[in-house]
Write a protein that holds these residues in place. Structure first.
Motif, PDB file in Angstrom:
ATOM      1  N   MET A 192       0.841  -1.205   0.000  1.00 34.39           N
ATOM      2  CA  MET A 192       0.000   0.000   0.000  1.00 34.39           C
ATOM      3  C   MET A 192       0.878   1.258   0.000  1.00 34.39           C
ATOM      4  O   MET A 192       1.889   1.310   0.695  1.00 34.39           O
ATOM      5  N   ILE A 193       0.476   2.236  -0.771  1.00 31.86           N
ATOM      6  CA  ILE A 193       1.221   3.493  -0.830  1.00 31.86           C
ATOM      7  C   ILE A 193       0.773   4.403   0.306  1.00 31.86           C
ATOM      8  O   ILE A 193      -0.411   4.702   0.451  1.00 31.86           O
ATOM      9  N   LYS A 194       1.741   4.837   1.120  1.00 31.13           N
ATOM     10  CA  LYS A 194       1.447   5.735   2.235  1.00 31.13           C
ATOM     11  C   LYS A 194       2.134   7.089   2.089  1.00 31.13           C
ATOM     12  O   LYS A 194       1.702   8.070   2.683  1.00 31.13           O
ATOM     13  N   ASN A 195       3.209   7.131   1.284  1.00 31.13           N
ATOM     14  CA  ASN A 195       4.022   8.336   1.175  1.00 31.13           C
ATOM     15  C   ASN A 195       4.086   8.808  -0.279  1.00 31.13           C
ATOM     16  O   ASN A 195       4.508   8.065  -1.160  1.00 31.13           O
ATOM     17  N   TYR A 196       3.661  10.039  -0.513  1.00 30.49           N
ATOM     18  CA  TYR A 196       3.568  10.587  -1.865  1.00 30.49           C
ATOM     19  C   TYR A 196       4.529  11.770  -1.996  1.00 30.49           C
ATOM     20  O   TYR A 196       4.408  12.767  -1.290  1.00 30.49           O
ATOM     21  N   PHE A 197       5.475  11.640  -2.928  1.00 29.87           N
ATOM     22  CA  PHE A 197       6.445  12.704  -3.196  1.00 29.87           C
ATOM     23  C   PHE A 197       6.100  13.345  -4.538  1.00 29.87           C
ATOM     24  O   PHE A 197       6.185  12.694  -5.585  1.00 29.87           O
ATOM     25  N   PHE A 198       5.705  14.607  -4.513  1.00 28.66           N
ATOM     26  CA  PHE A 198       5.287  15.311  -5.723  1.00 28.66           C
ATOM     27  C   PHE A 198       6.352  16.275  -6.231  1.00 28.66           C
ATOM     28  O   PHE A 198       6.985  16.998  -5.451  1.00 28.66           O
ATOM     29  N   ASP A 199       6.523  16.309  -7.533  1.00 29.56           N
ATOM     30  CA  ASP A 199       7.160  17.441  -8.189  1.00 29.56           C
ATOM     31  C   ASP A 199       6.133  18.579  -8.129  1.00 29.56           C
ATOM     32  O   ASP A 199       4.950  18.333  -7.886  1.00 29.56           O
ATOM     33  N   PHE A 200       6.573  19.819  -8.372  1.00 27.11           N
ATOM     34  CA  PHE A 200       5.610  20.932  -8.342  1.00 27.11           C
ATOM     35  C   PHE A 200       5.237  21.423  -9.738  1.00 27.11           C
ATOM     36  O   PHE A 200       4.095  21.269 -10.171  1.00 27.11           O
ATOM     37  N   ASP A 201       6.202  22.002 -10.453  1.00 23.21           N
ATOM     38  CA  ASP A 201       5.903  22.602 -11.755  1.00 23.21           C
ATOM     39  C   ASP A 201       5.467  21.563 -12.772  1.00 23.21           C
ATOM     40  O   ASP A 201       6.120  20.539 -12.971  1.00 23.21           O
ATOM     41  N   LYS A 202       4.322  21.814 -13.388  1.00 22.96           N
ATOM     42  CA  LYS A 202       3.750  20.973 -14.436  1.00 22.96           C
ATOM     43  C   LYS A 202       3.301  19.600 -13.927  1.00 22.96           C
ATOM     44  O   LYS A 202       2.986  18.710 -14.705  1.00 22.96           O
ATOM     45  N   THR A 203       3.286  19.447 -12.595  1.00 25.77           N
ATOM     46  CA  THR A 203       2.707  18.261 -11.974  1.00 25.77           C
ATOM     47  C   THR A 203       1.509  18.674 -11.131  1.00 25.77           C
ATOM     48  O   THR A 203       0.403  18.177 -11.321  1.00 25.77           O
ATOM     49  N   LEU A 204       1.715  19.620 -10.224  1.00 29.06           N
ATOM     50  CA  LEU A 204       0.610  20.181  -9.445  1.00 29.06           C
ATOM     51  C   LEU A 204       0.076  21.457 -10.082  1.00 29.06           C
ATOM     52  O   LEU A 204      -1.132  21.695 -10.086  1.00 29.06           O
ATOM     53  N   ALA A 205       0.983  22.267 -10.613  1.00 28.70           N
ATOM     54  CA  ALA A 205       0.577  23.568 -11.162  1.00 28.70           C
ATOM     55  C   ALA A 205       1.133  23.793 -12.553  1.00 28.70           C
ATOM     56  O   ALA A 205       2.249  23.376 -12.872  1.00 28.70           O
ATOM     57  N   ASP A 206       0.342  24.460 -13.370  1.00 30.06           N
ATOM     58  CA  ASP A 206       0.755  24.835 -14.720  1.00 30.06           C
ATOM     59  C   ASP A 206       1.508  26.161 -14.635  1.00 30.06           C
ATOM     60  O   ASP A 206       0.914  27.224 -14.522  1.00 30.06           O
ATOM     61  N   SER A 207       2.816  26.071 -14.639  1.00 30.22           N
ATOM     62  CA  SER A 207       3.654  27.264 -14.551  1.00 30.22           C
ATOM     63  C   SER A 207       4.666  27.315 -15.690  1.00 30.22           C
ATOM     64  O   SER A 207       5.583  28.134 -15.676  1.00 30.22           O
ATOM     65  N   GLY A 208       4.476  26.427 -16.660  1.00 31.53           N
ATOM     66  CA  GLY A 208       5.422  26.339 -17.770  1.00 31.53           C
ATOM     67  C   GLY A 208       5.581  27.620 -18.547  1.00 31.53           C
ATOM     68  O   GLY A 208       6.680  28.007 -18.933  1.00 31.53           O
ATOM     69  N   GLY A 209       4.485  28.326 -18.774  1.00 29.92           N
ATOM     70  CA  GLY A 209       4.552  29.567 -19.539  1.00 29.92           C
ATOM     71  C   GLY A 209       5.376  30.629 -18.843  1.00 29.92           C
ATOM     72  O   GLY A 209       6.093  31.405 -19.484  1.00 29.92           O
ATOM     73  N   VAL A 210       5.289  30.656 -17.513  1.00 28.47           N
ATOM     74  CA  VAL A 210       6.065  31.625 -16.733  1.00 28.47           C
ATOM     75  C   VAL A 210       7.550  31.330 -16.868  1.00 28.47           C
ATOM     76  O   VAL A 210       8.372  32.230 -17.079  1.00 28.47           O
ATOM     77  N   SER A 211       7.914  30.069 -16.734  1.00 24.40           N
ATOM     78  CA  SER A 211       9.314  29.686 -16.822  1.00 24.40           C
ATOM     79  C   SER A 211       9.906  29.993 -18.194  1.00 24.40           C
ATOM     80  O   SER A 211      11.037  30.470 -18.300  1.00 24.40           O
ATOM     81  N   ILE A 212       9.123  29.741 -19.227  1.00 25.22           N
ATOM     82  CA  ILE A 212       9.604  29.988 -20.581  1.00 25.22           C
ATOM     83  C   ILE A 212       9.850  31.474 -20.818  1.00 25.22           C
ATOM     84  O   ILE A 212      10.929  31.883 -21.272  1.00 25.22           O
ATOM     85  N   SER A 213       8.868  32.291 -20.482  1.00 28.92           N
ATOM     86  CA  SER A 213       9.000  33.727 -20.727  1.00 28.92           C
ATOM     87  C   SER A 213      10.088  34.344 -19.864  1.00 28.92           C
ATOM     88  O   SER A 213      10.862  35.201 -20.320  1.00 28.92           O
ATOM     89  N   ALA A 214      10.185  33.907 -18.595  1.00 30.07           N
ATOM     90  CA  ALA A 214      11.206  34.451 -17.694  1.00 30.07           C
ATOM     91  C   ALA A 214      12.603  34.017 -18.126  1.00 30.07           C
ATOM     92  O   ALA A 214      13.561  34.797 -18.028  1.00 30.07           O
ATOM     93  N   THR A 215      12.725  32.797 -18.610  1.00 33.25           N
ATOM     94  CA  THR A 215      14.026  32.317 -19.104  1.00 33.25           C
ATOM     95  C   THR A 215      14.471  33.122 -20.317  1.00 33.25           C
ATOM     96  O   THR A 215      15.618  33.596 -20.382  1.00 33.25           O
ATOM     97  N   LYS A 216      13.571  33.294 -21.266  1.00 33.23           N
ATOM     98  CA  LYS A 216      13.920  34.054 -22.474  1.00 33.23           C
ATOM     99  C   LYS A 216      14.285  35.500 -22.138  1.00 33.23           C
ATOM    100  O   LYS A 216      15.256  36.052 -22.677  1.00 33.23           O
TER     101      LYS A 216
END
Length: 214
Positions: free
Chosen positions: A1-25
């Motif tokens: 049974m799974i008891k422990n959940y390890f999440f990434d944040f960007d593009k897993t929980l929240a859509d922040s890809g556009g921010v990263s792209i524009s800020a990087t450029k």
């Protein structure tokens, strides 16, 4: 049974890809360096800017230049993140279900810890998470296993009861390096084939599917 959940944040929980792209450029432009293409930036999402910027730069950059570039990026990012970072559908429902089932929920991110905490506060979901590990809390970044190992040790967690969830191959590689189950989150993934080729334990299309995994 799974008891422990390890999440990434960007593009897993929240859509922040556009921010990263524009800020990087914008950061590359401000520093006078050749601006990377969108697909190049997306391909390196999931590892810290200190590493990815060096890889995506067309010029040979010194450590001082990399530091100035990442500082510029984070300044630009912070100015626009609140209005541009949104939770994916059903994330709150999924986290609520896991919390009600008394699961341990963590974040292991390539962002700095304080930036992740700021995002979680803005999105009003920080109360779901028992602990947060950004790249500044470990010696070795994703896909190295340090972030998960830190949490397993700190909370005396069992590997066989643990799951890493992320949208990028680096998340799956990190989970495999630890020896825990892994789950590819397809709803925010840029490189679906690359994610699938890592052969995660699970590959899911919707956040609520996490609640049914064993």
């Amino acid at each position: 049974m799974i008891k422990n959940y390890f999440f990434d944040f960007d593009k897993t929980l929240a859509d922040s890809g556009g921010v990263s792209i524009s800020a990087t450029k914008e950061a590359f432009k401000v520093m006078g360096f050749a601006v990377p293409e969108t697909n190049v930036i997306l391909g390196y999402m999931g590892i810290p800017a200190e590493i990815s910027f060096k890889k995506m730069a067309r010029e040979s950059l010194s450590e001082t230049q990399i530091q100035k570039l990442t500082d510029t990026f984070r300044t630009i990012y912070q100015k626009v993140e609140m209005k541009s970072t949104k939770l994916y559908p059903n994330i709150v429902s999924m986290l609520t279900s896991l919390k009600k089932a008394n699961k341990n929920i963590f974040i292991v991110s390539s962002k700095k810890t304080d930036a992740v905490e700021r995002n979680l506060n803005n999105l009003k979901i920080i109360s779901f998470f028992q602990d947060i590990v950004g790249f500044d809390k470990v010696k070795n970044y994703k896909p190295a296993p340090d972030g998960i190992l830190l949490l397993l040790s700190k909370y005396d967690l069992v590997k066989d009861e643990s799951l890493m969830i992320g949208d990028a191959k680096y998340d799956i590689q990190m989970g495999k390096a630890v020896g825990i189950k892994t789950c590819g989150a397809l709803w925010g993934a840029f490189d679906v084939n690359g994610l699938a080729n890592e052969r995660p334990t699970y590959l899911i299309d919707q956040p609520m599917e996490l609640v049914t995994l064993e």
